[in-house]
Design an enzyme around this catalytic site. Structure first.
Site, PDB file in Angstrom:
ATOM      1  N   LYS A   1      -2.036  -2.368   7.976  1.00 49.26           N
ATOM      2  CA  LYS A   1      -3.269  -1.997   8.665  1.00 49.26           C
ATOM      3  C   LYS A   1      -3.444  -2.825   9.936  1.00 49.26           C
ATOM      4  CE  LYS A   1      -6.172  -0.356   4.832  1.00 49.26           C
ATOM      5  NZ  LYS A   1      -7.437  -0.602   4.088  1.00 49.26           N
TER       6      LYS A   1
ATOM      7  N   TYR B   1      -9.747 -11.132  -6.466  1.00 52.46           N
ATOM      8  CA  TYR B   1      -8.750 -11.335  -7.524  1.00 52.46           C
ATOM      9  C   TYR B   1      -8.998 -12.610  -8.317  1.00 52.46           C
ATOM     10  CZ  TYR B   1      -6.541  -7.441  -5.251  1.00 52.46           C
ATOM     11  OH  TYR B   1      -6.300  -6.194  -4.724  1.00 52.46           O
TER      12      TYR B   1
ATOM     13  N   ARG C   1      -0.801  -2.428  -6.706  1.00 52.47           N
ATOM     14  CA  ARG C   1      -1.083  -3.476  -5.716  1.00 52.47           C
ATOM     15  C   ARG C   1      -2.057  -4.504  -6.307  1.00 52.47           C
ATOM     16  NH1 ARG C   1      -1.338  -4.711  -0.095  1.00 52.47           N
ATOM     17  NH2 ARG C   1      -3.431  -5.152   0.704  1.00 52.47           N
TER      18      ARG C   1
ATOM     19  N   ARG D   1       0.867  -1.173   0.000  1.00 51.20           N
ATOM     20  CA  ARG D   1       0.000   0.000   0.000  1.00 51.20           C
ATOM     21  C   ARG D   1       0.905   1.225   0.000  1.00 51.20           C
ATOM     22  NH1 ARG D   1      -2.135  -3.433   4.145  1.00 51.20           N
ATOM     23  NH2 ARG D   1      -4.231  -4.228   3.650  1.00 51.20           N
TER      24      ARG D   1
ATOM     25  N   HIS E   1      -2.476   2.054  -5.807  1.00 53.34           N
ATOM     26  CA  HIS E   1      -3.272   0.870  -5.501  1.00 53.34           C
ATOM     27  C   HIS E   1      -3.498   0.010  -6.747  1.00 53.34           C
ATOM     28  CE1 HIS E   1      -4.750  -0.390  -1.638  1.00 53.34           C
ATOM     29  NE2 HIS E   1      -5.807  -0.955  -2.197  1.00 53.34           N
TER      30      HIS E   1
ATOM     31  N   HIS F   1      -4.027  -9.274   3.960  1.00 60.50           N
ATOM     32  CA  HIS F   1      -5.479  -9.256   4.183  1.00 60.50           C
ATOM     33  C   HIS F   1      -5.819 -10.110   5.398  1.00 60.50           C
ATOM     34  CE1 HIS F   1      -6.487  -8.227  -0.292  1.00 60.50           C
ATOM     35  NE2 HIS F   1      -6.225  -7.158   0.426  1.00 60.50           N
TER      36      HIS F   1
END
Length: 322
Positions: free
Chosen positions: A193, A299, A267, A158, A264, A290
């Protein structure tokens, strides 16, 4: 009203008019907004008339059926949500007037919008962007931007994770919640995150670009607070996300790509291309950081899209266009 629509009763029409006058006076709505309210309530009254019920006797099951009809007719989830909002306000007013005991729209929600597919570059486009060398650009900036592109595309970082990287591991980076580059191990420790850390391998192309960048990085003296920052700007401060966006857009256009690229997108390209090659969804989840594999599963749709295009282009039994 269409020719085959059931006639709206005088009582229901009067209720709608009373409510529209109420919101016009109380909320001082613009004419355009009032017209939209009127259309949504006319639709509600028509549904009620077709079902043989008065507006004051509409039940939750009626509203759910009408939502299904609108959705089947091609109305978007967002459009239905706006209509339901208008209906909900109308029935809340009827409740305050003492004309109904419960709001039949209260617990009804619009169908969810299908999650849009993330935009990803084709493999050739991603390589074109990574390999681009801008001879007209400042060599220092070009070396830095090349290293950024290689990390974003080669590691799926990110933009916040990218600009938070330090040149080397340190206790200070750990305490400050920053990630770092470990050239010896050919990996980056990413602080992502949810205060989660993950290790991302650095490929050969990224490793080479990073070494070339580090060889010239100190040509611009870093400010004390950015002394350990992997990526700095011309003023010696840690690079900002906005600067990365601007530089990436510039580089993609100069590289001849049809669409301006943002961080992004790289990414997404990383995830899509790794999945196309490996088919390993769990590995992609780990690399992206994730928490939920459901987030990564988007994806697989990109991957299928890629396969479908290949089929259409190559298979003799593929459906012909035109």
């Amino acid at each position: 009203m269409s020719a085959d629509a059931a006639p709206i009763s005088a009582a229901d029409a009067a209720l709608v008019e009373r409510y529209l006058e109420h919101v016009r006076v109380e909320k001082r709505l613009a004419e355009r907004t009032l017209a939209l309210y009127s259309l949504d309530l006319e639709k509600l009254a028509q549904f009620a008339a077709q079902s043989g019920v008065a507006l004051t006797t509409v039940g939750n099951h009626h509203v759910r059926r009408w939502v299904a009809q609108m959705h089947a007719g091609g109305r978007s989830g967002r459009g239905i949500a706006l209509i339901l909002s208008g209906w909900r306000g109308f029935y809340a007013w009827l409740g305050r007037e003492g004309l109904i005991s419960a709001n039949p729209v209260q617990d009804v929600r619009a169908p969810k919008q299908p999650r849009p597919l993330p935009k990803a570059l084709g493999v050739d486009e991603a390589v074109q962007l990574a390999d681009h060398a801008d001879e007209a650009d400042d060599p220092w900036l070009d070396a830095r931007d090349a290293a950024m592109v290689e990390l974003l595309y080669g590691g799926g970082l990110r933009v916040g994770e990218l600009i938070g990287l330090d040149v080397a591991p340190s206790d200070a980076a750990l305490r400050a919640g920053r990630g770092w580059l470990d050239l010896q191990s050919a990996e980056v420790q990413v602080h992502g995150k949810g205060d989660k850390r993950r290790t991302v391998p650095v490929g050969r192309g990224a490793l080479q670009a990073l070494q070339q960048w580090l060889a010239v990085r100190d040509q611009v003296p870093a400010q004390p607070q950015a002394a350990q920052a992997l990526f700095i700007g011309r003023r010696g401060t840690r690079l900002t996300a906005q600067s990365v966006w601007q530089r990436l857009k510039r580089r993609s256009l100069r590289a001849g790509l049809a669409t301006p690229v943002h961080p992004h997108m790289l990414r997404h390209s990383f995830a899509s291309h790794v999945l196309q090659s490996s088919g390993d969804l769990r590995a992609v989840q780990e690399l992206l950081g994730h928490a939920n594999i459901g987030t990564t599963q988007v994806y697989t749709r990109l991957d299928f899209q890629h396969l479908a295009k290949a089929y259409d282009a190559a298979h003799p039994r593929a459906r012909r266009k035109g």
